[in-house]
Scaffold this motif. Structure first.
Motif, PDB file in Angstrom:
ATOM      1  N   PRO A  55     -21.345 -19.589  15.753  1.00  0.00           N
ATOM      2  CA  PRO A  55     -20.465 -20.748  15.903  1.00  0.00           C
ATOM      3  C   PRO A  55     -19.384 -20.470  16.951  1.00  0.00           C
ATOM      4  O   PRO A  55     -18.980 -19.334  17.156  1.00  0.00           O
ATOM      5  N   THR A  56     -18.952 -21.527  17.592  1.00  0.00           N
ATOM      6  CA  THR A  56     -17.881 -21.429  18.581  1.00  0.00           C
ATOM      7  C   THR A  56     -16.635 -22.048  17.964  1.00  0.00           C
ATOM      8  O   THR A  56     -16.655 -23.202  17.562  1.00  0.00           O
ATOM      9  N   ALA A  57     -15.589 -21.246  17.865  1.00  0.00           N
ATOM     10  CA  ALA A  57     -14.370 -21.736  17.236  1.00  0.00           C
ATOM     11  C   ALA A  57     -13.154 -21.157  17.933  1.00  0.00           C
ATOM     12  O   ALA A  57     -13.184 -20.030  18.424  1.00  0.00           O
ATOM     13  N   SER A  58     -12.096 -21.941  17.951  1.00  0.00           N
ATOM     14  CA  SER A  58     -10.812 -21.470  18.442  1.00  0.00           C
ATOM     15  C   SER A  58      -9.970 -21.141  17.210  1.00  0.00           C
ATOM     16  O   SER A  58      -9.697 -22.021  16.390  1.00  0.00           O
ATOM     17  N   VAL A  59      -9.625 -19.871  17.069  1.00  0.00           N
ATOM     18  CA  VAL A  59      -8.872 -19.428  15.895  1.00  0.00           C
ATOM     19  C   VAL A  59      -7.678 -18.599  16.332  1.00  0.00           C
ATOM     20  O   VAL A  59      -7.668 -18.036  17.424  1.00  0.00           O
ATOM     21  N   SER A  60      -6.649 -18.554  15.474  1.00  0.00           N
ATOM     22  CA  SER A  60      -5.483 -17.724  15.771  1.00  0.00           C
ATOM     23  C   SER A  60      -5.191 -16.853  14.560  1.00  0.00           C
ATOM     24  O   SER A  60      -5.596 -17.154  13.436  1.00  0.00           O
ATOM     25  N   LEU A  61      -4.475 -15.771  14.812  1.00  0.00           N
ATOM     26  CA  LEU A  61      -4.191 -14.768  13.795  1.00  0.00           C
ATOM     27  C   LEU A  61      -2.694 -14.527  13.720  1.00  0.00           C
ATOM     28  O   LEU A  61      -2.022 -14.447  14.748  1.00  0.00           O
ATOM     29  N   THR A  67       0.397  -9.940   4.927  1.00  0.00           N
ATOM     30  CA  THR A  67      -0.448 -11.117   4.732  1.00  0.00           C
ATOM     31  C   THR A  67      -1.098 -11.486   6.057  1.00  0.00           C
ATOM     32  O   THR A  67      -0.407 -11.748   7.053  1.00  0.00           O
ATOM     33  N   VAL A  68      -2.421 -11.502   6.061  1.00  0.00           N
ATOM     34  CA  VAL A  68      -3.207 -11.819   7.245  1.00  0.00           C
ATOM     35  C   VAL A  68      -3.634 -13.282   7.127  1.00  0.00           C
ATOM     36  O   VAL A  68      -4.284 -13.668   6.155  1.00  0.00           O
ATOM     37  N   THR A  69      -3.252 -14.104   8.121  1.00  0.00           N
ATOM     38  CA  THR A  69      -3.577 -15.530   8.092  1.00  0.00           C
ATOM     39  C   THR A  69      -4.406 -15.888   9.320  1.00  0.00           C
ATOM     40  O   THR A  69      -4.038 -15.568  10.453  1.00  0.00           O
ATOM     41  N   LEU A  70      -5.509 -16.558   9.057  1.00  0.00           N
ATOM     42  CA  LEU A  70      -6.400 -17.032  10.110  1.00  0.00           C
ATOM     43  C   LEU A  70      -6.311 -18.555  10.144  1.00  0.00           C
ATOM     44  O   LEU A  70      -6.492 -19.213   9.116  1.00  0.00           O
ATOM     45  N   ARG A  71      -5.973 -19.113  11.320  1.00  0.00           N
ATOM     46  CA  ARG A  71      -5.878 -20.561  11.482  1.00  0.00           C
ATOM     47  C   ARG A  71      -7.003 -21.031  12.397  1.00  0.00           C
ATOM     48  O   ARG A  71      -7.188 -20.478  13.487  1.00  0.00           O
ATOM     49  N   HIS A  72      -7.719 -22.052  11.923  1.00  0.00           N
ATOM     50  CA  HIS A  72      -8.823 -22.626  12.700  1.00  0.00           C
ATOM     51  C   HIS A  72      -8.246 -23.742  13.568  1.00  0.00           C
ATOM     52  O   HIS A  72      -7.773 -24.749  13.070  1.00  0.00           O
ATOM     53  N   ARG A  73      -8.240 -23.544  14.869  1.00  0.00           N
ATOM     54  CA  ARG A  73      -7.619 -24.494  15.802  1.00  0.00           C
ATOM     55  C   ARG A  73      -8.585 -25.575  16.287  1.00  0.00           C
ATOM     56  O   ARG A  73      -8.176 -26.648  16.680  1.00  0.00           O
ATOM     57  N   GLY A  74      -9.888 -25.281  16.306  1.00  0.00           N
ATOM     58  CA  GLY A  74     -10.861 -26.254  16.794  1.00  0.00           C
ATOM     59  C   GLY A  74     -12.226 -25.631  16.975  1.00  0.00           C
ATOM     60  O   GLY A  74     -12.394 -24.415  16.912  1.00  0.00           O
ATOM     61  N   GLY A  75     -13.219 -26.478  17.180  1.00  0.00           N
ATOM     62  CA  GLY A  75     -14.591 -25.999  17.371  1.00  0.00           C
ATOM     63  C   GLY A  75     -15.416 -26.164  16.107  1.00  0.00           C
ATOM     64  O   GLY A  75     -15.123 -27.014  15.265  1.00  0.00           O
ATOM     65  N   ASP A  76     -16.442 -25.331  15.975  1.00  0.00           N
ATOM     66  CA  ASP A  76     -17.352 -25.400  14.829  1.00  0.00           C
ATOM     67  C   ASP A  76     -16.665 -24.937  13.554  1.00  0.00           C
ATOM     68  O   ASP A  76     -15.831 -24.017  13.584  1.00  0.00           O
ATOM     69  N   VAL A 159     -18.003 -13.635  16.647  1.00  0.00           N
ATOM     70  CA  VAL A 159     -17.448 -14.978  16.790  1.00  0.00           C
ATOM     71  C   VAL A 159     -16.108 -14.900  17.502  1.00  0.00           C
ATOM     72  O   VAL A 159     -15.841 -15.662  18.426  1.00  0.00           O
ATOM     73  N   ALA A 160     -15.253 -13.967  17.075  1.00  0.00           N
ATOM     74  CA  ALA A 160     -13.918 -13.868  17.679  1.00  0.00           C
ATOM     75  C   ALA A 160     -13.365 -12.468  17.483  1.00  0.00           C
ATOM     76  O   ALA A 160     -13.694 -11.772  16.529  1.00  0.00           O
ATOM     77  N   LYS A 161     -12.511 -12.080  18.437  1.00  0.00           N
ATOM     78  CA  LYS A 161     -11.742 -10.832  18.344  1.00  0.00           C
ATOM     79  C   LYS A 161     -10.296 -11.229  18.623  1.00  0.00           C
ATOM     80  O   LYS A 161      -9.972 -11.679  19.723  1.00  0.00           O
ATOM     81  N   LEU A 162      -9.450 -11.087  17.602  1.00  0.00           N
ATOM     82  CA  LEU A 162      -8.051 -11.505  17.689  1.00  0.00           C
ATOM     83  C   LEU A 162      -7.140 -10.305  17.538  1.00  0.00           C
ATOM     84  O   LEU A 162      -7.411  -9.416  16.738  1.00  0.00           O
ATOM     85  N   THR A 163      -6.051 -10.302  18.285  1.00  0.00           N
ATOM     86  CA  THR A 163      -5.083  -9.229  18.188  1.00  0.00           C
ATOM     87  C   THR A 163      -3.687  -9.841  18.118  1.00  0.00           C
ATOM     88  O   THR A 163      -3.381 -10.790  18.836  1.00  0.00           O
TER      89      THR A 163
END
Length: 167
Positions: A55-61, A67-76, A159-163
């Motif tokens: 899946p293709t998704a725009s996510v932020s960390l 507390t680790v929070t993942l936000r789905h910004r857009g995409g699949d 899918v994603a690598k966030l830092t």
């Protein structure tokens, strides 16, 4: 007159029982090779299973107070049961990685939120967020100023690598 040792031996005329019939043998050999080649082509073609794209998704960390929070910004939408998450703190992988979804797992405080909670939804859609808290017993623990890297995989596909920097 007696034949001498130098003389050519008499030529024998071959009869049907002493010679092979080459065209049938050749046809059978060609048929065998064709069948084997066709069979292996079917095996090779059926063994290669096209992979579905990740899946293709725009996510932020964000990471705040463990507390680790993942936000789905857009995409699949992301199917949580298909995801694998790997977390690193200052380049070191956590001793216990988060199994998603979960409610209580070694190395994490109970009760993750959103789609990471096993009692929640099974997808993380655009506009939604999900979080979990790293327990103090896990190693290394994200503390303010540490670099946290989160890698998301759908099966084996990245899918994603966030830092981010923990606050």
């Amino acid at each position: 007159m007696k034949p001498t040792a130098d003389a050519d031996p008499p030529t024998r005329r071959p009869n049907r029982s002493s010679r092979g019939f080459a065209p049938i043998g050749t046809v059978l050999l060609i048929l065998l090779v064709t069948v084997l080649a066709g069979g292996s082509a079917v095996l090779v073609t059926s063994a290669v299973d096209p992979m579905e794209p990740a899946p293709t998704a725009s996510v932020s960390l964000s990471v705040e107070d463990r507390t680790v929070t993942l936000r789905h910004r857009g995409g699949d939408a992301l199917s949580i049961p298909d995801l694998r998450i790997r977390l690193r703190v200052d380049g070191e992988p956590l001793a216990d990685q988060p199994p998603v979804p979960f409610f209580s797992a070694a190395g994490f405080d109970p009760g993750p939120t959103g789609a990471f909670n096993s009692a929640g939804t099974t997808t993380l859609s655009p506009g939604e967020s999900a979080s979990f808290r790293v327990a103090g017993t896990n190693d290394p623990v994200p503390t303010p100023g540490t670099t946290v890297e989160l890698r998301i995989f759908d099966g084996d596909q990245p899918v994603a690598k966030l830092t981010t920097t923990a606050t």
